[in-house]
Scaffold this motif. Structure first.
Motif, short mmCIF file in Angstrom:
data_model
loop_
_atom_site.label_atom_id
_atom_site.label_comp_id
_atom_site.label_asym_id
_atom_site.label_seq_id
_atom_site.Cartn_x
_atom_site.Cartn_y
_atom_site.Cartn_z
N GLY A 1 12.92 -74.69 -31.40
CA GLY A 1 13.62 -75.96 -31.46
C GLY A 1 15.13 -75.80 -31.43
O GLY A 1 15.85 -76.76 -31.16
N TYR B 1 9.39 -83.63 -36.81
CA TYR B 1 9.59 -85.02 -36.37
C TYR B 1 10.91 -85.26 -35.64
O TYR B 1 11.99 -85.23 -36.23
N GLU B 2 10.80 -85.54 -34.39
CA GLU B 2 11.95 -85.86 -33.59
C GLU B 2 12.66 -87.12 -34.10
O GLU B 2 13.89 -87.25 -33.98
N TRP B 3 11.91 -88.05 -34.69
CA TRP B 3 12.54 -89.28 -35.18
C TRP B 3 13.43 -89.06 -36.40
O TRP B 3 14.18 -89.94 -36.79
N ARG C 1 15.80 -86.85 -36.38
CA ARG C 1 17.03 -86.24 -35.88
C ARG C 1 18.26 -86.91 -36.50
O ARG C 1 18.32 -88.13 -36.65
N ASP D 1 21.05 -81.98 -37.23
CA ASP D 1 20.53 -81.36 -36.00
C ASP D 1 21.63 -81.18 -34.97
O ASP D 1 21.63 -80.19 -34.23
N THR E 1 20.10 -78.43 -32.69
CA THR E 1 18.64 -78.50 -32.59
C THR E 1 18.25 -79.23 -31.32
O THR E 1 18.68 -80.36 -31.09
N ARG E 2 17.43 -78.59 -30.50
CA ARG E 2 17.00 -79.20 -29.25
C ARG E 2 15.78 -80.09 -29.45
O ARG E 2 15.63 -81.13 -28.80
N HIS E 3 14.89 -79.68 -30.37
CA HIS E 3 13.66 -80.46 -30.57
C HIS E 3 13.12 -80.21 -31.97
O HIS E 3 13.22 -79.11 -32.50
N ARG E 4 12.56 -81.27 -32.57
CA ARG E 4 11.86 -81.19 -33.84
C ARG E 4 10.38 -81.45 -33.56
O ARG E 4 10.04 -82.35 -32.79
N TYR E 5 9.51 -80.67 -34.18
CA TYR E 5 8.10 -80.65 -33.81
C TYR E 5 7.20 -81.39 -34.80
O TYR E 5 7.23 -81.12 -36.01
N GLU F 1 2.09 -81.03 -31.79
CA GLU F 1 2.89 -80.38 -30.75
C GLU F 1 2.93 -78.87 -30.95
O GLU F 1 2.79 -78.09 -30.01
#
Length: 267
Positions: free
Chosen positions: A111, A143-145, A147, A151, A156-160, A164
């Motif tokens: 991420g 959780y991307e929500w 962010r 981040d 941070t590119r992505h939260r899982y 996923e």
């Protein structure tokens, strides 16, 4: 991460509630799969300022604990801890031969990798350097929500979400042994801070890895106790947490199955 973020990380890793509590959660989950042994080779892939390297010796026995990190600033702090088995490298290109390690850990590295496909490549590399039946401990931000400016500061590119991460592991060919969220009891407060207060510009900016205000040792103890309670709950093998700030999976590199066509050959 900025240089000042690494400075905060270095100073906080030993006693700050999040680091101390998450180490207890890590041991609660990992101990059943890595019982005491005379010798185990361990790699921390993305070791940051090295706070976990000494702690991971509990799993190495008489073996060695290695660390890699892509940041020269981080590695300066690692070496100040008298940790010499470290190298400047990315998790996407590990400088080790195949089947070298019995245990690989990755704490909040996936991420963070900067380019698309980096997480898949890093997992492939971790699998490559694991010995057959070796264990991977993988923790990522959830959780991307969720962010926030934290981040942005950490790039941070992505939260899982957990599904996923499970899908990513399955595609890598690793067998999942256990999966759960963690840092769950504090999720509502964190969600409030990150999603509501930032909208009315009351939340702080930058990384959350910062010292608590003076006189807040009581808060540090309280938050640590909350994570210790989660660790006690997770020590029961069938227990898992349905939501949290962190997503955790433990996986294993299984033996390569024999080719059934070869088994049919005579002789």
């Amino acid at each position: 991460m900025l240089k000042e973020d690494f400075e905060h990380l270095f100073k906080l890793e030993e006693n700050f509630w999040w680091f101390a509590g998450m180490r207890e959660i890590t041991s609660a989950l990992l101990d059943p799969f890595c019982p005491p042994t005379p010798t185990r080779a361990v790699l921390d892939a993305g070791c940051g300022t090295g706070g976990n390297l000494e702690w991971l010796k509990r799993y190495a026995g008489d073996g060695n604990v290695f660390g890699i990190d892509v940041s020269p600033d981080a590695l300066k702090f690692v070496r100040s801890r008298n940790q010499e088995l470290v190298a400047g490298a990315s998790a996407t290109a590990l400088p080790f031969g195949d089947s070298h390690f019995d245990l690989v850990t990755s704490f909040d590295v996936l991420g963070q990798l900067p380019h698309p496909g980096g997480d898949e490549l890093a997992l492939a590399e971790m699998s490559r350097v694991l010995r057959p039946n070796g264990v991977l401990f993988l923790r990522v931000a959830a959780y991307e929500w969720l962010r926030s400016s934290h981040d942005e500061a950490l790039q941070t590119r992505h939260r899982y979400a957990l599904p996923e991460l499970l899908s990513l592991l399955e595609r890598s060919g690793l067998s999942v042994l256990r999966a759960t969220y963690a840092n769950s009891l504090l999720l509502p407060g964190a969600a409030l801070r990150r999603l509501v207060l930032k909208r009315i510009r009351l939340a702080g900016s930058g990384s959350d890895v910062q010292p608590l205000p003076d006189g807040s040792e009581w808060l540090n103890r309280l938050l640590k106790r909350i994570l210790l309670a989660e660790a006690r709950y997770l020590r029961k093998p069938r227990n898992k947490l349905p939501a949290g700030l962190s997503t955790i999976c433990i996986a294993q590199k299984t033996e390569t199955p024999a080719d059934p066509q070869l088994e049919k050959l005579p002789g």
